[in-house]
Design an enzyme around this catalytic site. Structure first.
Site, PDB file in Angstrom:
ATOM      1  N   HIS A   1     -38.201 -22.506   1.636  1.00  0.00           N
ATOM      2  CA  HIS A   1     -37.690 -21.546   0.656  1.00  0.00           C
ATOM      3  C   HIS A   1     -37.900 -22.098  -0.746  1.00  0.00           C
ATOM      4  O   HIS A   1     -37.845 -23.302  -0.965  1.00  0.00           O
ATOM      5  CB  HIS A   1     -36.192 -21.280   0.891  1.00  0.00           C
ATOM      6  CG  HIS A   1     -35.733 -20.020   0.238  1.00  0.00           C
ATOM      7  ND1 HIS A   1     -35.325 -19.988  -1.069  1.00  0.00           N
ATOM      8  CD2 HIS A   1     -35.676 -18.750   0.699  1.00  0.00           C
ATOM      9  CE1 HIS A   1     -35.005 -18.749  -1.382  1.00  0.00           C
ATOM     10  NE2 HIS A   1     -35.207 -17.967  -0.333  1.00  0.00           N
TER      11      HIS A   1
ATOM     12  N   ASP B   1     -35.784 -15.139   7.289  1.00  0.00           N
ATOM     13  CA  ASP B   1     -36.784 -14.410   8.090  1.00  0.00           C
ATOM     14  C   ASP B   1     -37.045 -15.019   9.457  1.00  0.00           C
ATOM     15  O   ASP B   1     -37.762 -14.430  10.270  1.00  0.00           O
ATOM     16  CB  ASP B   1     -38.111 -14.370   7.304  1.00  0.00           C
ATOM     17  CG  ASP B   1     -37.984 -13.516   6.067  1.00  0.00           C
ATOM     18  OD1 ASP B   1     -38.327 -14.006   4.970  1.00  0.00           O
ATOM     19  OD2 ASP B   1     -37.507 -12.381   6.194  1.00  0.00           O
TER      20      ASP B   1
HETATM   21  C1  SDX Z   1     -38.132 -14.880   1.414  1.00  0.00           C
HETATM   22  O1  SDX Z   1     -37.111 -16.133  -3.229  1.00  0.00           O
HETATM   23  C2  SDX Z   1     -36.357 -15.615  -2.367  1.00  0.00           C
HETATM   24  O2  SDX Z   1     -35.166 -15.616  -2.471  1.00  0.00           O
HETATM   25  C3  SDX Z   1     -37.065 -14.954  -1.195  1.00  0.00           C
HETATM   26  C4  SDX Z   1     -36.156 -14.463  -0.087  1.00  0.00           C
HETATM   27  C5  SDX Z   1     -35.344 -13.275  -0.536  1.00  0.00           C
HETATM   28  O3  SDX Z   1     -34.282 -13.051   0.057  1.00  0.00           O
HETATM   29  O4  SDX Z   1     -35.813 -12.526  -1.402  1.00  0.00           O
HETATM   30  O5  SDX Z   1     -35.295 -15.496   0.312  1.00  0.00           O
HETATM   31  C6  SDX Z   1     -36.963 -13.993   1.118  1.00  0.00           C
HETATM   32  O6  SDX Z   1     -39.190 -14.631   0.918  1.00  0.00           O
HETATM   33  C7  SDX Z   1     -37.932 -16.090   2.285  1.00  0.00           C
HETATM   34  C8  SDX Z   1     -39.244 -16.941   2.438  1.00  0.00           C
HETATM   35  C9  SDX Z   1     -40.077 -16.284   3.538  1.00  0.00           C
HETATM   36  N1  SDX Z   1     -41.412 -16.900   3.617  1.00  0.00           N
HETATM   37  C10 SDX Z   1     -41.770 -17.681   4.649  1.00  0.00           C
HETATM   38  O7  SDX Z   1     -41.025 -18.000   5.567  1.00  0.00           O
HETATM   39  C11 SDX Z   1     -43.244 -18.095   4.633  1.00  0.00           C
HETATM   40  C12 SDX Z   1     -43.369 -19.572   5.008  1.00  0.00           C
HETATM   41  N2  SDX Z   1     -42.768 -20.352   3.912  1.00  0.00           N
HETATM   42  C13 SDX Z   1     -43.673 -20.886   2.903  1.00  0.00           C
HETATM   43  O8  SDX Z   1     -44.747 -20.056   2.599  1.00  0.00           O
HETATM   44  C14 SDX Z   1     -42.909 -21.481   1.712  1.00  0.00           C
HETATM   45  O9  SDX Z   1     -41.926 -22.266   2.215  1.00  0.00           O
HETATM   46  C15 SDX Z   1     -42.276 -20.559   0.702  1.00  0.00           C
HETATM   47  C16 SDX Z   1     -43.255 -19.573   0.140  1.00  0.00           C
HETATM   48  C17 SDX Z   1     -41.134 -19.809   1.289  1.00  0.00           C
HETATM   49  C18 SDX Z   1     -41.724 -21.429  -0.404  1.00  0.00           C
HETATM   50  O10 SDX Z   1     -42.769 -21.911  -1.100  1.00  0.00           O
HETATM   51  P1  SDX Z   1     -42.572 -23.149  -2.057  1.00  0.00           P
HETATM   52  O11 SDX Z   1     -41.178 -23.401  -2.502  1.00  0.00           O
HETATM   53  O12 SDX Z   1     -43.646 -22.984  -3.090  1.00  0.00           O
HETATM   54  O13 SDX Z   1     -42.821 -24.291  -1.134  1.00  0.00           O
HETATM   55  P2  SDX Z   1     -43.974 -25.210  -1.395  1.00  0.00           P
HETATM   56  O14 SDX Z   1     -45.202 -24.429  -1.103  1.00  0.00           O
HETATM   57  O15 SDX Z   1     -43.804 -25.839  -2.747  1.00  0.00           O
HETATM   58  O16 SDX Z   1     -43.662 -26.260  -0.253  1.00  0.00           O
HETATM   59  C19 SDX Z   1     -43.389 -27.556  -0.557  1.00  0.00           C
HETATM   60  C20 SDX Z   1     -44.161 -28.322   0.506  1.00  0.00           C
HETATM   61  C21 SDX Z   1     -45.651 -28.058   0.415  1.00  0.00           C
HETATM   62  O17 SDX Z   1     -46.269 -29.265   0.813  1.00  0.00           O
HETATM   63  P3  SDX Z   1     -46.866 -30.212  -0.367  1.00  0.00           P
HETATM   64  O18 SDX Z   1     -47.777 -29.343  -1.217  1.00  0.00           O
HETATM   65  O19 SDX Z   1     -45.630 -30.679  -1.151  1.00  0.00           O
HETATM   66  O20 SDX Z   1     -47.577 -31.302   0.386  1.00  0.00           O
HETATM   67  O21 SDX Z   1     -43.745 -27.884   1.816  1.00  0.00           O
HETATM   68  C22 SDX Z   1     -44.857 -27.332   2.499  1.00  0.00           C
HETATM   69  C23 SDX Z   1     -45.924 -27.008   1.476  1.00  0.00           C
HETATM   70  O22 SDX Z   1     -47.214 -27.146   2.051  1.00  0.00           O
HETATM   71  N3  SDX Z   1     -44.376 -26.130   3.154  1.00  0.00           N
HETATM   72  C24 SDX Z   1     -44.565 -25.850   4.429  1.00  0.00           C
HETATM   73  C25 SDX Z   1     -43.883 -24.638   4.634  1.00  0.00           C
HETATM   74  N4  SDX Z   1     -43.316 -24.229   3.502  1.00  0.00           N
HETATM   75  C26 SDX Z   1     -43.626 -25.142   2.563  1.00  0.00           C
HETATM   76  N5  SDX Z   1     -45.244 -26.484   5.407  1.00  0.00           N
HETATM   77  C27 SDX Z   1     -45.222 -25.890   6.619  1.00  0.00           C
HETATM   78  N6  SDX Z   1     -44.581 -24.727   6.907  1.00  0.00           N
HETATM   79  C28 SDX Z   1     -43.898 -24.076   5.946  1.00  0.00           C
HETATM   80  N7  SDX Z   1     -43.274 -22.933   6.214  1.00  0.00           N
END
Ligand code: SDX
Length: 392
Positions: free
Chosen positions: A270, A327
């Site tokens: 998140h 989700d």
């Molecule tokens: C919602 O904003 C809100 O409030 C949204 C929401 C709402 O109610 O409106 O809460 C609803 O959108 C919830 C999120 C749903 N999305 C997912 O579940 C999709 C999977 N999650 C990722 O795409 C990601 O975690 C996000 C988009 C949710 C968050 O993105 P961030 O904060 O930009 O996370 P990041 O990409 O900076 O992650 C930090 C690290 C990264 O690695 P590094 O670049 O530091 O090496 O964590 C990794 C990412 O690669 N990472 C994951 C991951 N999520 C982040 N690795 C594996 N699986 C994952 N799900």
């Protein structure tokens, strides 16, 4: 104020605005709506009560709640011409494509509530959007399965009406299952509002130009559709089905950690919560209640539970602070209730509409509100002179 973006190289750009609706503490896993913890609202309240709270700032007394319910119920019907609007879509159109189109078209039918300078019209538009989203979403589902549309029934609850319009058929009476109605109403509460997430920021930015509320909500629906945002519930269940059985979980955890693999664990991580998403906790509890009541024995839930357990013990996920979000479990329940995965994000949009309209109203009613105008860090070429084509 609204829409003023600041860029800090250490962080991603953040939309900065003042809002009194929802407070999130990502490190502590706290989510408050107008000061009330989400866990208490999910446990004791109804989606209509929470909608009133988000719109008006206080929980309603019984008379206020009855009046609000009466008002919303009597806005649930759609202009009959809109039913023909659906016929322009292919039957296999994604419900979110239909929702974007139909909601965007509402201003052509309800132009008597598009003058955003008139607080009375703003509230009518807000009530119309909250009331009609279940009808619009149910009609998108009916159209996709080739069944006739059902009109709303005023003697049913907001959520009961939606269940009947979705799963009822003209050939027989539809009995609303109280366990399902309560679970779905709670799921709507969990999705109602969430501070300045991507789709809410989209609604605010669109609204800051003076666009009509129907167009702004259509913009929010479009943004929510993305798999990184509201589309994650559909992607998460598809992922759980693809994993199929617990012994395949390690393979997918390894893929999620592999930087050369674009695969991410859907429903994990998140932007703000770096401890746990309090909504996911309530959602998991609701899965157990619904499965016990409906005597559902779906192996996908077991896969979800074991995936969460393994991921939370894995150093990568602990270090990256990745936990199940709202989700991760929602699709498991929605599927058990009978919704196809393609309807999951439409249900998210249905519930989030009250948050979008409450945030939109808060912004528009601020006399100092100005158009949002994000800035950038320019990374292109410095100024240079034009070269004729034969000199290039
Ligand atoms: C919602 O904003 C809100 O409030 C949204 C929401 C709402 O109610 O409106 O809460 C609803 O959108 C919830 C999120 C749903 N999305 C997912 O579940 C999709 C999977 N999650 C990722 O795409 C990601 O975690 C996000 C988009 C949710 C968050 O993105 P961030 O904060 O930009 O996370 P990041 O990409 O900076 O992650 C930090 C690290 C990264 O690695 P590094 O670049 O530091 O090496 O964590 C990794 C990412 O690669 N990472 C994951 C991951 N999520 C982040 N690795 C594996 N699986 C994952 N799900």
């Amino acid at each position: 104020k609204t829409g003023m973006f600041t860029y800090d190289p250490g962080f991603t750009s953040t939309a900065s605005c003042e809002s009194g609706l929802t407070y999130i503490d990502g490190d502590e896993g706290v989510l408050l709506h107008r000061g009330y913890p989400i866990g208490q609202l999910a446990e004791h309240s109804s989606f209509m009560e929470v909608s009133y709270l988000l719109l008006n700032g206080e929980l309603p007394n019984q008379a206020e709640l009855d009046k609000f319910n009466y008002t919303i119920t009597r806005h649930t019907m759609l202009h009959e011409q809109l039913a023909t609007f659906y016929r322009g879509f292919r039957r296999d159109a994604h419900p979110m494509a239909v929702m974007c189109g139909v909601v965007g078209a509402l201003s052509a039918f309800y132009h008597d509530s598009t003058d955003i300078t008139d607080p009375h019209q703003r509230m009518i538009a807000s009530h119309r959007l909250i009331a009609k989203m279940p009808t619009i979403a149910a009609m998108a589902y009916k159209y996709s399965v080739g069944q006739p549309f059902l009109y709303p029934q005023n003697d049913l609850s907001y959520t009961g009406n939606f269940l009947r319009m979705t799963f009822g058929v003209p050939a027989e009476e539809y009995e609303v299952n109280p366990v399902v109605e309560k679970a779905l109403d709670r799921i709507f509460i969990l999705h109602a509002d969430h501070e300045q997430n991507a789709s809410t920021s989209t609604v605010r930015l669109a609204g800051s130009s003076g666009a009509n509320p129907f167009a702004c909500i259509a913009a929010g629906i479009a943004c929510l559709w993305g798999p990184a945002h509201g589309g994650a519930n559909e992607a998460a269940l598809n992922m759980l089905h693809e994993i199929g059985r617990p012994e395949r979980i390690p393979e997918y955890i390894a893929r999620a950690k592999d930087k050369n693999d674009p695969f991410r664990l859907m429903g994990f991580g998140h932007r703000v919560y770096k401890n746990y998403d309090p909504r996911a906790t309530v959602m998991q509890k609701t899965v157990r209640e619904v499965f016990a009541a409906l005597k559902v024995d779906n192996p996908v839930f077991e896969v979800a539970l074991q995936l969460e357990e393994m991921a939370l013990k894995d150093d990568y996920f602990v270090e990256k602070k990745l936990f199940p979000n709202v989700d991760f479990y929602s699709g498991v329940i929605l599927s058990a209730i009978g919704f196809p995965t393609t309807m999951f994000t439409a249900l998210f949009a249905l519930a989030r509409t009250v948050g979008w309209v409450a945030q939109w109203n808060e912004m528009i009613s601020d006399p100092e509100q100005r158009i949002g105008r994000p800035r950038q860090l320019y990374t292109g070429p410095t100024q240079r002179d034009y070269l004729p084509v034969d000199k290039r």
